[in-house]
Design an enzyme around this catalytic site. Structure first.
Site, PDB file in Angstrom:
ATOM      1  N   GLU A 229       0.836  -1.269  -0.035  1.00  0.00           N
ATOM      2  CA  GLU A 229      -0.014  -0.020   0.215  1.00  0.00           C
ATOM      3  C   GLU A 229       0.905   1.100  -0.176  1.00  0.00           C
ATOM      4  O   GLU A 229       0.642   2.258  -0.728  1.00  0.00           O
ATOM      5  CB  GLU A 229      -0.924   0.000   1.224  1.00  0.00           C
ATOM      6  CG  GLU A 229      -1.963  -1.168   1.247  1.00  0.00           C
ATOM      7  CD  GLU A 229      -2.627  -1.222  -0.081  1.00  0.00           C
ATOM      8  OE1 GLU A 229      -3.260  -0.279  -0.644  1.00  0.00           O
ATOM      9  OE2 GLU A 229      -2.918  -2.481  -0.372  1.00  0.00           O
ATOM     10  N   TRP A 232       1.886   1.856  -3.354  1.00  0.00           N
ATOM     11  CA  TRP A 232       1.129   2.554  -4.320  1.00  0.00           C
ATOM     12  C   TRP A 232       1.069   4.055  -4.040  1.00  0.00           C
ATOM     13  O   TRP A 232       0.935   4.610  -4.899  1.00  0.00           O
ATOM     14  CB  TRP A 232      -0.721   2.081  -3.818  1.00  0.00           C
ATOM     15  CG  TRP A 232      -0.871   0.705  -4.461  1.00  0.00           C
ATOM     16  CD1 TRP A 232      -1.176  -0.305  -3.805  1.00  0.00           C
ATOM     17  CD2 TRP A 232      -1.258   0.686  -5.979  1.00  0.00           C
ATOM     18  NE1 TRP A 232      -1.404  -1.344  -4.833  1.00  0.00           N
ATOM     19  CE2 TRP A 232      -1.695  -0.761  -6.012  1.00  0.00           C
ATOM     20  CE3 TRP A 232      -1.494   1.475  -7.092  1.00  0.00           C
ATOM     21  CZ2 TRP A 232      -2.298  -1.259  -7.299  1.00  0.00           C
ATOM     22  CZ3 TRP A 232      -1.892   0.990  -8.256  1.00  0.00           C
ATOM     23  CH2 TRP A 232      -2.295  -0.453  -8.538  1.00  0.00           C
ATOM     24  N   ASN A 295     -10.739   3.057   2.466  1.00  0.00           N
ATOM     25  CA  ASN A 295     -10.459   3.016   1.114  1.00  0.00           C
ATOM     26  C   ASN A 295     -11.701   2.333   0.373  1.00  0.00           C
ATOM     27  O   ASN A 295     -11.934   2.546  -0.947  1.00  0.00           O
ATOM     28  CB  ASN A 295      -9.079   2.264   1.038  1.00  0.00           C
ATOM     29  CG  ASN A 295      -8.608   1.847  -0.281  1.00  0.00           C
ATOM     30  OD1 ASN A 295      -8.601   3.002  -1.282  1.00  0.00           O
ATOM     31  ND2 ASN A 295      -8.631   0.797  -0.657  1.00  0.00           N
ATOM     32  N   TRP A 313     -15.422  11.989 -13.523  1.00  0.00           N
ATOM     33  CA  TRP A 313     -14.369  11.805 -12.318  1.00  0.00           C
ATOM     34  C   TRP A 313     -13.992  12.918 -11.715  1.00  0.00           C
ATOM     35  O   TRP A 313     -13.476  13.124 -10.642  1.00  0.00           O
ATOM     36  CB  TRP A 313     -13.209  10.820 -12.827  1.00  0.00           C
ATOM     37  CG  TRP A 313     -12.455  11.154 -13.780  1.00  0.00           C
ATOM     38  CD1 TRP A 313     -12.592  10.953 -14.947  1.00  0.00           C
ATOM     39  CD2 TRP A 313     -11.066  11.802 -13.668  1.00  0.00           C
ATOM     40  NE1 TRP A 313     -11.211  11.552 -15.702  1.00  0.00           N
ATOM     41  CE2 TRP A 313     -10.459  11.925 -14.954  1.00  0.00           C
ATOM     42  CE3 TRP A 313     -10.367  12.386 -12.405  1.00  0.00           C
ATOM     43  CZ2 TRP A 313      -9.378  12.639 -15.120  1.00  0.00           C
ATOM     44  CZ3 TRP A 313      -9.229  13.057 -12.603  1.00  0.00           C
ATOM     45  CH2 TRP A 313      -8.873  13.185 -13.768  1.00  0.00           C
ATOM     46  N   TRP A 336      -8.672   8.371  -8.572  1.00  0.00           N
ATOM     47  CA  TRP A 336      -9.701   8.629  -9.283  1.00  0.00           C
ATOM     48  C   TRP A 336      -9.731   8.145 -10.788  1.00  0.00           C
ATOM     49  O   TRP A 336     -10.651   7.584 -11.363  1.00  0.00           O
ATOM     50  CB  TRP A 336     -10.228  10.059  -9.356  1.00  0.00           C
ATOM     51  CG  TRP A 336     -11.153  10.486  -8.158  1.00  0.00           C
ATOM     52  CD1 TRP A 336     -10.720  10.858  -6.911  1.00  0.00           C
ATOM     53  CD2 TRP A 336     -12.384  10.137  -7.997  1.00  0.00           C
ATOM     54  NE1 TRP A 336     -11.656  11.162  -6.009  1.00  0.00           N
ATOM     55  CE2 TRP A 336     -12.865  10.663  -6.476  1.00  0.00           C
ATOM     56  CE3 TRP A 336     -13.526   9.684  -8.692  1.00  0.00           C
ATOM     57  CZ2 TRP A 336     -14.180  10.623  -6.062  1.00  0.00           C
ATOM     58  CZ3 TRP A 336     -14.837   9.579  -8.372  1.00  0.00           C
ATOM     59  CH2 TRP A 336     -15.051   9.920  -7.001  1.00  0.00           C
TER      60      TRP A 336
HETATM   61  P1  FAD Z   1      -3.556   1.846   4.972  1.00  0.00           P
HETATM   62  O1  FAD Z   1      -4.100   0.684   4.682  1.00  0.00           O
HETATM   63  O2  FAD Z   1      -3.017   1.950   6.484  1.00  0.00           O
HETATM   64  O3  FAD Z   1      -2.399   2.224   4.224  1.00  0.00           O
HETATM   65  C1  FAD Z   1      -0.975   2.743   4.671  1.00  0.00           C
HETATM   66  C2  FAD Z   1      -0.623   3.907   3.464  1.00  0.00           C
HETATM   67  O4  FAD Z   1      -0.529   3.613   2.172  1.00  0.00           O
HETATM   68  C3  FAD Z   1      -1.793   5.128   3.649  1.00  0.00           C
HETATM   69  O5  FAD Z   1      -1.545   5.883   4.647  1.00  0.00           O
HETATM   70  C4  FAD Z   1      -1.534   5.796   2.333  1.00  0.00           C
HETATM   71  O6  FAD Z   1      -0.167   6.550   2.505  1.00  0.00           O
HETATM   72  C5  FAD Z   1      -0.918   4.464   1.203  1.00  0.00           C
HETATM   73  N1  FAD Z   1      -2.208   4.069   0.655  1.00  0.00           N
HETATM   74  C6  FAD Z   1      -2.980   3.195   0.760  1.00  0.00           C
HETATM   75  N2  FAD Z   1      -3.616   2.803  -0.243  1.00  0.00           N
HETATM   76  C7  FAD Z   1      -3.412   3.675  -1.115  1.00  0.00           C
HETATM   77  C8  FAD Z   1      -3.663   3.937  -2.522  1.00  0.00           C
HETATM   78  N3  FAD Z   1      -4.805   3.184  -3.162  1.00  0.00           N
HETATM   79  N4  FAD Z   1      -3.106   4.670  -3.281  1.00  0.00           N
HETATM   80  C9  FAD Z   1      -2.209   5.665  -2.553  1.00  0.00           C
HETATM   81  N5  FAD Z   1      -1.716   5.542  -1.497  1.00  0.00           N
HETATM   82  C10 FAD Z   1      -2.260   4.403  -0.862  1.00  0.00           C
HETATM   83  N6  FAD Z   1      -5.155   8.555  -0.446  1.00  0.00           N
HETATM   84  C11 FAD Z   1      -4.506   9.775  -0.012  1.00  0.00           C
HETATM   85  O7  FAD Z   1      -3.664   9.483   0.700  1.00  0.00           O
HETATM   86  N7  FAD Z   1      -4.762  10.787  -0.460  1.00  0.00           N
HETATM   87  C12 FAD Z   1      -5.710  10.854  -1.334  1.00  0.00           C
HETATM   88  O8  FAD Z   1      -6.194  11.998  -1.719  1.00  0.00           O
HETATM   89  C13 FAD Z   1      -6.389   9.648  -1.907  1.00  0.00           C
HETATM   90  N8  FAD Z   1      -7.513   9.891  -2.639  1.00  0.00           N
HETATM   91  C14 FAD Z   1      -8.194   8.869  -3.028  1.00  0.00           C
HETATM   92  C15 FAD Z   1      -9.336   8.637  -3.841  1.00  0.00           C
HETATM   93  C16 FAD Z   1      -9.979   7.588  -4.274  1.00  0.00           C
HETATM   94  C17 FAD Z   1     -11.133   7.661  -5.292  1.00  0.00           C
HETATM   95  C18 FAD Z   1      -9.435   6.195  -3.768  1.00  0.00           C
HETATM   96  C19 FAD Z   1     -10.346   5.190  -4.221  1.00  0.00           C
HETATM   97  C20 FAD Z   1      -8.385   6.189  -2.750  1.00  0.00           C
HETATM   98  C21 FAD Z   1      -7.718   7.502  -2.537  1.00  0.00           C
HETATM   99  N9  FAD Z   1      -6.660   7.458  -1.614  1.00  0.00           N
HETATM  100  C22 FAD Z   1      -6.197   8.609  -1.141  1.00  0.00           C
HETATM  101  C23 FAD Z   1      -6.107   5.896  -1.047  1.00  0.00           C
HETATM  102  C24 FAD Z   1      -6.336   5.317  -0.020  1.00  0.00           C
HETATM  103  O9  FAD Z   1      -8.007   5.439   0.169  1.00  0.00           O
HETATM  104  C25 FAD Z   1      -6.024   5.953   1.252  1.00  0.00           C
HETATM  105  O10 FAD Z   1      -4.681   6.046   1.310  1.00  0.00           O
HETATM  106  C26 FAD Z   1      -6.489   5.072   2.574  1.00  0.00           C
HETATM  107  O11 FAD Z   1      -7.549   4.952   2.838  1.00  0.00           O
HETATM  108  C27 FAD Z   1      -5.752   5.628   3.848  1.00  0.00           C
HETATM  109  O12 FAD Z   1      -6.103   5.211   5.054  1.00  0.00           O
HETATM  110  P2  FAD Z   1      -5.012   4.506   5.753  1.00  0.00           P
HETATM  111  O13 FAD Z   1      -3.645   5.524   6.108  1.00  0.00           O
HETATM  112  O14 FAD Z   1      -5.658   4.090   6.876  1.00  0.00           O
HETATM  113  O15 FAD Z   1      -4.289   3.295   4.890  1.00  0.00           O
END
Ligand code: FAD
Length: 400
Positions: A229, A232, A295, A313, A336
């Site tokens: 993640e 990503w 997410n 989008w 997006w």
């Molecule tokens: P965890 O599951 O704990 O993941 C750890 C870290 O990995 C996150 O803090 C984040 O930095 C990174 N990460 C995880 N999933 C993704 C992903 N799909 N893409 C990029 N990085 C990821 N994330 C953002 O940080 N900023 C945004 O503006 C953003 N916009 C999004 C828009 C859409 C339409 C979607 C589907 C996803 C988006 N995300 C975004 C990705 C993701 O939803 C969030 O990073 C995640 O929900 C953050 O929660 P967490 O820190 O508990 O994630």
């Protein structure tokens, strides 16, 4: 010579290579270390911050000023200082640390950028190894111990954000200390559980370095999934570096011919969480109340907007940009475009999430929906089957 540390999206003292170098230079030259931020929340060429990220940044700067207070005040300086320094022949150097690997440093065998995540992630992961993250550098003490940084006032609309988050390095480190990945792979998709790290806004403002998060996770049982993640996030920055118009242009050009709507009044229902589709409404209300959305639900509301409602989008991306506390210049448009199907290595357009099936699978007891949308008022604003078919028909028109 004075050593100047310019904080941008790196609002932390731990594992901050720029700060370490600046402190080292100051101590070698027996000179003061001066910490500054420029009064330009949007750096030239970048997007102005949204409402939720402006709220976060103000508090993060306040926390940083407090953390720095024993070493000298944090000063806000006029943005023109940059030109002044340049015209005096003073060179500025930048240090890595916002991503795991610098976006331009990962290339394939032909020296080209990656367009597909899996090979990118392998190449990037192999470059993360190395020294453990650094601690707080020795910065010397300053006579001024109190921070003069003004405490931000709490706008009424943001009261519930303050209940959910603690912007600043201390809040980030507390979240990091709570990292528990024991069931991450199985539970990260269940929105009712707090099974993810919630580190995204802290990473967004550099209150903790992704390297430090990476190394902390390495001790945990399910590190691989979590590392992926984090990769990503790096991949999104890699793509943005090579596609600077990621927030405004379809990566796959054939989607320029897709007939997405720009003026559909249902956008307001989507934003307000009044679509009559429980999982969508719960997600949009979680976003409004907390500045965050799980997410899995982000993917569901994104698919619903772009496919069932046929809305562009970019309008969803802009709403997220304004309301997410983790709104990020790369991750937001990248994800997006992934959801809408027009990015490279995106979910195929015909993969249209059915929000009811998603709710049965990922919120089987309805706990998440009850938490955020306990009472649904209206019938669904759109028929899920008919709108799905209409989206597939529209896609058939632009398919190569
Ligand atoms: P965890 O599951 O704990 O993941 C750890 C870290 O990995 C996150 O803090 C984040 O930095 C990174 N990460 C995880 N999933 C993704 C992903 N799909 N893409 C990029 N990085 C990821 N994330 C953002 O940080 N900023 C945004 O503006 C953003 N916009 C999004 C828009 C859409 C339409 C979607 C589907 C996803 C988006 N995300 C975004 C990705 C993701 O939803 C969030 O990073 C995640 O929900 C953050 O929660 P967490 O820190 O508990 O994630």
């Amino acid at each position: 010579m004075t050593s100047l540390m310019w904080f941008r999206d790196d609002l932390r003292l731990h594992d901050n290579q720029a700060l370490s170098r600046a402190a080292e230079a100051a101590s070698l030259g027996d000179a003061p270390l001066v910490a500054v931020v420029l009064d330009e929340p949007a750096y030239p060429g970048t997007r102005p911050l949204g409402g939720a990220t402006t709220w976060w940044r103000e508090r993060s700067l306040y926390a940083l000023a407090h953390d720095l207070a024993g070493h000298g005040p944090l000063r806000e300086v006029d943005a023109t200082v940059k030109e002044t320094l340049a015209s005096q022949g003073i060179t500025a150097t930048s240090s890595p640390g916002f991503t795991l690997v610098e976006p331009w440093e990962v290339t394939n065998g032909q020296g080209q950028p990656y367009k597909v995540f899996t090979p990118f992630s392998k190449a990037a992961a192999s470059q993360v190894a190395g020294d453990e993250p650094e601690g707080v550098p020795e910065m010397g003490a300053s006579a001024s111990s109190a921070s003069a940084w003004p405490k931000p006032t709490e706008p009424a609309w943001a009261a519930s954000l303050a209940e959910h988050w603690t912007p600043g390095e201390a809040g980030a480190r507390e979240r990091l200390a709570q990292l528990d990945l024991a069931n991450y792979a199985e539970e990260r998709d269940i929105p009712a559980l707090n099974a993810t790290s919630l580190l995204s806004p802290h990473l967004r403002f550099g209150e903790v370095s992704p390297r430090e998060v990476w190394f902390a996770a390495a001790e945990e049982p399910e590190a691989a999934k979590f590392h992926s993640e984090l990769l990503w996030r790096d991949f999104a920055w890699h793509r943005l570096y090579h596609l600077p118009n990621l927030a405004t242009e379809n990566v796959r050009e054939r989607f320029d011919r897709f007939d997405w709507s720009w003026d559909n009044p249902r956008l307001k229902d989507w934003q307000a969480g009044t679509t009559g589709i429980p999982l969508v409404d719960a997600g949009m209300r979680e976003l409004w109340a907390t500045g965050y959305m799980h997410n899995r639900v982000r993917m569901v509301v994104g698919s619903f907007l772009t496919k069932n409602l046929g809305i562009h989008w970019r309008l969803g991306e802009e709403w997220f940009w304004d309301t997410l506390v983790d709104a990020d210049a790369a991750s937001n448009p990248f994800n997006w475009q992934w959801v809408a199907g027009c990015g490279d290595d995106a979910a195929p357009f015909f993969r249209i999430f059915n929000p009811e099936t998603q709710a049965k699978r990922f919120d089987p007891d309805g706990e998440y929906v009850r938490r955020w949308a306990p009472a649904l008022s209206a019938p669904p604003i759109v028929d899920l089957q008919e709108s799905r078919q209409a989206a597939l028909d529209a896609y058939a028109e632009i398919k190569d």
